[in-house]
Design a protein around this motif. Structure first.
Motif, PDB file in Angstrom:
ATOM      1  N   ARG A   1      14.758   5.011  63.135  1.00 52.00           N
ATOM      2  CA  ARG A   1      15.063   5.884  61.999  1.00 52.00           C
ATOM      3  C   ARG A   1      15.024   5.094  60.693  1.00 52.00           C
ATOM      4  NH1 ARG A   1      20.243   9.693  63.071  1.00 52.00           N
ATOM      5  NH2 ARG A   1      19.502  10.540  61.071  1.00 52.00           N
ATOM      6  N   PHE A   2      15.544   3.884  60.730  1.00 57.01           N
ATOM      7  CA  PHE A   2      15.544   3.032  59.528  1.00 57.01           C
ATOM      8  C   PHE A   2      14.116   2.738  59.077  1.00 57.01           C
ATOM      9  CE2 PHE A   2      15.365  -1.143  57.515  1.00 57.01           C
ATOM     10  CZ  PHE A   2      16.348  -1.025  56.537  1.00 57.01           C
ATOM     11  N   ILE A   3      13.265   2.385  60.040  1.00 54.59           N
ATOM     12  CA  ILE A   3      11.873   2.076  59.705  1.00 54.59           C
ATOM     13  C   ILE A   3      11.158   3.314  59.184  1.00 54.59           C
ATOM     14  CG2 ILE A   3       9.642   1.377  60.679  1.00 54.59           C
ATOM     15  CD1 ILE A   3      11.254  -0.360  62.687  1.00 54.59           C
ATOM     16  N   ALA A   4      11.325   4.448  59.875  1.00 51.40           N
ATOM     17  CA  ALA A   4      10.662   5.683  59.467  1.00 51.40           C
ATOM     18  C   ALA A   4      11.089   6.097  58.063  1.00 51.40           C
ATOM     19  CB  ALA A   4      10.977   6.795  60.462  1.00 51.40           C
TER      20      ALA A   4
ATOM     21  N   ILE B   1       9.849   6.682  52.221  1.00 54.90           N
ATOM     22  CA  ILE B   1      10.274   6.462  50.829  1.00 54.90           C
ATOM     23  C   ILE B   1       9.236   5.638  50.078  1.00 54.90           C
ATOM     24  CG2 ILE B   1      12.001   5.341  49.377  1.00 54.90           C
ATOM     25  CD1 ILE B   1      14.048   6.042  51.612  1.00 54.90           C
ATOM     26  N   LYS B   2       8.711   4.603  50.737  1.00 50.44           N
ATOM     27  CA  LYS B   2       7.734   3.740  50.081  1.00 50.44           C
ATOM     28  C   LYS B   2       6.462   4.491  49.704  1.00 50.44           C
ATOM     29  CE  LYS B   2       5.427  -0.742  50.545  1.00 50.44           C
ATOM     30  NZ  LYS B   2       5.221  -1.941  51.413  1.00 50.44           N
ATOM     31  N   GLN B   3       6.079   5.473  50.519  1.00 47.47           N
ATOM     32  CA  GLN B   3       4.857   6.237  50.237  1.00 47.47           C
ATOM     33  C   GLN B   3       5.095   7.392  49.268  1.00 47.47           C
ATOM     34  OE1 GLN B   3       2.499   6.902  54.152  1.00 47.47           O
ATOM     35  NE2 GLN B   3       4.480   6.138  54.825  1.00 47.47           N
ATOM     36  N   ILE B   4       6.288   7.977  49.316  1.00 45.84           N
ATOM     37  CA  ILE B   4       6.551   9.173  48.522  1.00 45.84           C
ATOM     38  C   ILE B   4       7.039   8.856  47.113  1.00 45.84           C
ATOM     39  CG2 ILE B   4       7.999  11.255  48.373  1.00 45.84           C
ATOM     40  CD1 ILE B   4       8.023  11.232  51.479  1.00 45.84           C
ATOM     41  N   LYS B   5       7.878   7.873  46.973  1.00 49.07           N
ATOM     42  CA  LYS B   5       8.524   7.619  45.679  1.00 49.07           C
ATOM     43  C   LYS B   5       7.532   7.346  44.552  1.00 49.07           C
ATOM     44  CE  LYS B   5      13.049   5.979  44.361  1.00 49.07           C
ATOM     45  NZ  LYS B   5      14.201   5.117  44.729  1.00 49.07           N
TER      46      LYS B   5
ATOM     47  N   VAL C   1      15.800  11.001  54.450  1.00 46.48           N
ATOM     48  CA  VAL C   1      15.387  10.634  53.086  1.00 46.48           C
ATOM     49  C   VAL C   1      16.318  11.219  52.029  1.00 46.48           C
ATOM     50  CG1 VAL C   1      12.963  10.509  53.806  1.00 46.48           C
ATOM     51  CG2 VAL C   1      13.813  12.604  52.724  1.00 46.48           C
ATOM     52  N   ILE C   2      17.278  12.047  52.459  1.00 44.91           N
ATOM     53  CA  ILE C   2      18.217  12.625  51.493  1.00 44.91           C
ATOM     54  C   ILE C   2      18.968  11.508  50.778  1.00 44.91           C
ATOM     55  CG2 ILE C   2      20.343  13.988  51.259  1.00 44.91           C
ATOM     56  CD1 ILE C   2      19.365  15.767  53.514  1.00 44.91           C
ATOM     57  N   GLY C   3      19.003  11.615  49.443  1.00 43.16           N
ATOM     58  CA  GLY C   3      19.685  10.610  48.640  1.00 43.16           C
ATOM     59  C   GLY C   3      18.812   9.470  48.172  1.00 43.16           C
ATOM     60  N   HIS C   4      17.524   9.488  48.574  1.00 52.08           N
ATOM     61  CA  HIS C   4      16.627   8.379  48.226  1.00 52.08           C
ATOM     62  C   HIS C   4      15.462   8.789  47.336  1.00 52.08           C
ATOM     63  CE1 HIS C   4      18.600   5.593  51.056  1.00 52.08           C
ATOM     64  NE2 HIS C   4      18.688   6.638  51.865  1.00 52.08           N
ATOM     65  N   LEU C   5      15.375  10.055  46.951  1.00 52.90           N
ATOM     66  CA  LEU C   5      14.244  10.524  46.147  1.00 52.90           C
ATOM     67  C   LEU C   5      14.695  11.113  44.811  1.00 52.90           C
ATOM     68  CD1 LEU C   5      12.097  12.170  48.989  1.00 52.90           C
ATOM     69  CD2 LEU C   5      11.725   9.959  47.882  1.00 52.90           C
TER      70      LEU C   5
ATOM     71  N   SER D   1      18.113  16.456  42.932  1.00 57.66           N
ATOM     72  CA  SER D   1      19.323  17.027  42.339  1.00 57.66           C
ATOM     73  C   SER D   1      20.068  17.921  43.322  1.00 57.66           C
ATOM     74  CB  SER D   1      18.962  17.833  41.088  1.00 57.66           C
ATOM     75  OG  SER D   1      18.063  18.893  41.406  1.00 57.66           O
ATOM     76  N   ALA D   2      19.388  18.386  44.367  1.00 54.84           N
ATOM     77  CA  ALA D   2      20.008  19.246  45.375  1.00 54.84           C
ATOM     78  C   ALA D   2      19.125  19.258  46.616  1.00 54.84           C
ATOM     79  CB  ALA D   2      20.192  20.670  44.838  1.00 54.84           C
ATOM     80  N   VAL D   3      19.692  19.760  47.726  1.00 56.09           N
ATOM     81  CA  VAL D   3      18.972  19.808  48.999  1.00 56.09           C
ATOM     82  C   VAL D   3      19.003  21.232  49.544  1.00 56.09           C
ATOM     83  CG1 VAL D   3      18.878  18.987  51.388  1.00 56.09           C
ATOM     84  CG2 VAL D   3      19.535  17.419  49.545  1.00 56.09           C
TER      85      VAL D   3
END
Length: 387
Positions: free
Chosen positions: A102-105, A110-114, A137-141, A144-146
């Motif tokens: 999960r950590f790796i995924a 994040i590295k590809q999306i951010k 990925v919640i909290g990393h992009l 403002s809301a989910v």
């Protein structure tokens, strides 16, 4: 006040559009959307389908990285139907189970999306998650809301790692600011104070505007009972086979991708199997057959589902016959509900006479006239504005 942009974790963009795609296409008219293609609901297996799928995603990822290095630009994102929607196809570990996986995924995503989020300069983006595996990925992009958009009962959905998805969904429900469901049955699963049901809409113009008959639809003067969608284990093939034997003067046409052995269906002379059709082609079938069918086996998944084709069938103006499940029962009086081949055979004959009534098609249309995708999207827009 400017609408907040969206980062959407959904299925792969394209093909037969899902409810998420229908809604996002409309919401994107006045906001920017970054669409993340499917990150998976189960770990891949050594099947031809999974190998092809994984190879395609890896090829796209490598191509994007080569383009990025050659042009010294941010990761590539492709345009979709709307100028405001960008689609990316990330490489990741599908439905990771262990803490390390999960950590790796998560960090791969994040590295590809951010960088794309930064390039697009998204305005206070709302993270829209249709696949529970995106919860990490919640909290990393910088969202403002989910929003959790639940279109299916994942605990009963075929081809899903149920144990893993159930755990991720529980986490997502806890973290989500808003939960949207496609049916009332699904809404009952979640906390009432933050859950709203947005039933499936319909492209009224596409399905009610007259079009010419498809060339591969049987055209020998005999009536046709038709179905389009996945030819899967939830389709009551025994019901169809037995009814086709009872009604040799009717054609039974099934359009869709096969996920089960169809040899028994193929053995029946008056059953015709056609390959999947593009969404915009479907009215050339449903407007020209005699009756539309929803012959499902009743299970947990079907009990919770709200099939897109139900409102599309009604908009096409032909009689609809269905087995009893929650979504079909909501249209009692407009949909004939049957239990067995004999009831289906009788309903076919009634339907043949029904459609001769001059106001019949308009009556069906009026039942779903308020359920355009535009109308459903406006409800979603109001809910998004409140979070």
């Amino acid at each position: 006040m400017k609408n907040k942009d969206l980062i959407v974790f959904g299925e792969d963009w394209g093909g037969l559009p899902s409810s998420t795609q229908h809604l996002i296409n409309i919401l994107a008219q006045d906001r920017k959307v970054l669409w993340i293609n499917s990150i998976g609901l189960r770990q891949p297996q050594l099947s031809l389908h999974d190998i092809k799928r994984a190879t395609g995603k890896l090829t796209q990822f490598i191509s994007n990285q080569i383009n990025r290095l050659a042009n010294q630009t941010q990761p590539q994102a492709t345009a979709s139907e709307s100028d405001n929607i960008r689609v990316i196809n990330p490489a990741t570990i599908p439905a990771p189970r262990s803490k390390n996986a999960r950590f790796i995924a998560k960090h791969l995503l994040i590295k590809q999306i951010k960088p794309v989020v930064e390039e697009m300069q998204l305005n206070e983006p709302v993270l829209w998650i249709s696949l529970p595996t995106a919860v990490d990925v919640i909290g990393h992009l910088n969202e403002s809301a989910v929003v959790y958009y639940c279109g299916d009962d994942f605990s009963a959905l075929a081809g899903v790692d149920h144990s893993t998805i159930a755990k991720r969904e529980a986490e997502l429900v806890n973290k989500a600011d808003l939960i949207l469901t496609a049916s009332q049955a699904l809404a009952k699963k979640f906390p009432a104070h933050k859950t709203s049901c947005i039933e499936h809409g319909v492209d009224l113009n596409l399905f009610s505007t007259p079009v010419t008959r498809a060339s591969d639809l049987p055209n020998d003067g005999k009536p046709i009972a038709g179905f389009y969608g996945s030819i899967n284990e939830w389709l009551d093939t025994s019901l169809l086979i037995d009814t086709a034997k009872l009604m040799p003067n009717w054609h039974f046409v099934l359009i869709g991708k096969h996920h089960i052995d169809t040899s028994e269906l193929n053995a029946i002379k008056n059953i015709t199997l056609l390959p999947p059709k593009a969404h915009h082609e479907l009215p050339s079938y449903s407007q020209h057959w005699t009756v539309s069918l929803l012959p499902f086996v009743l299970n947990e998944q079907i009990s919770a589902c709200n099939p897109l084709k139900l409102t599309e069938y009604l908009a096409a103006g032909k009689p609809v016959i269905a087995t009893a499940f929650n979504a079909s029962l909501a249209y009692t009086g407009f949909v004939q509900i049957i239990k067995n081949p004999y009831e289906l055979a009788k309903a076919l004959m009634v339907s043949y006479d029904e459609q001769q009534q001059p106001e019949f098609a308009n009556c069906l249309y009026q039942r779903i006239a308020h359920k355009s995708w535009q109308h459903q999207a406006s409800k979603v827009n109001q809910l998004l504005g409140a979070i």
